[in-house]
Scaffold this motif. Structure first.
Motif, short mmCIF file in Angstrom:
data_model
loop_
_atom_site.label_atom_id
_atom_site.label_comp_id
_atom_site.label_asym_id
_atom_site.label_seq_id
_atom_site.Cartn_x
_atom_site.Cartn_y
_atom_site.Cartn_z
N SER A 19 0.84 -1.20 0.00
CA SER A 19 0.00 0.00 0.00
C SER A 19 0.87 1.24 0.00
N THR A 21 1.45 5.39 -2.25
CA THR A 21 1.29 6.19 -3.46
C THR A 21 2.56 6.09 -4.28
N LYS A 36 0.37 9.70 -10.72
CA LYS A 36 0.44 9.15 -9.36
C LYS A 36 -0.63 8.08 -9.24
N ARG A 38 -2.42 5.42 -6.38
CA ARG A 38 -2.56 5.04 -4.98
C ARG A 38 -2.93 3.56 -4.92
N GLY A 40 -4.00 0.43 -2.45
CA GLY A 40 -4.57 0.15 -1.13
C GLY A 40 -4.58 -1.33 -0.85
#
Length: 66
Positions: A19, A21, A36, A38, A40
C-alpha cells in the motif's frame, strides 16, 4: 526510489505492491505517460492508453472511466 522497473512485451503488467502512493511512468513507442497511483488493500486497475491519432483521439482518465 525505484520499486519496480519492467519491460513487458504485451499490454498487461500485474504487480503486487505494498500500500502507498507511487509515481508510475509507462512508455509505448517512446511516448511516456506518467501519473500518481494510490495502492490500497484491494485489487486495483490502472489504464494507460496512447491515442492512435492524437488529433482526434483522447486519453482515458479515471474520471471518464466511472
Amino acid at each position: 526510489k525505484t520499486v519496480l522497473q519492467h519491460h513487458v512485451p504485451g499490454p498487461f503488467l500485474l504487480a503486487d505492491l505494498p500500500s502507498g502512493t507511487y509515481d508510475v511512468t509507462a512508455t509505448y513507442e517512446g511516448k511516456p505517460h506518467s501519473r500518481k497511483v494510490r495502492v490500497g488493500n484491494r485489487l486495483s486497475t490502472e489504464y494507460f492508453r496512447w491515442p492512435s491519432n492524437p488529433n482526434t483521439d483522447y486519453t482515458l482518465t479515471r474520471e471518464r472511466l466511472k
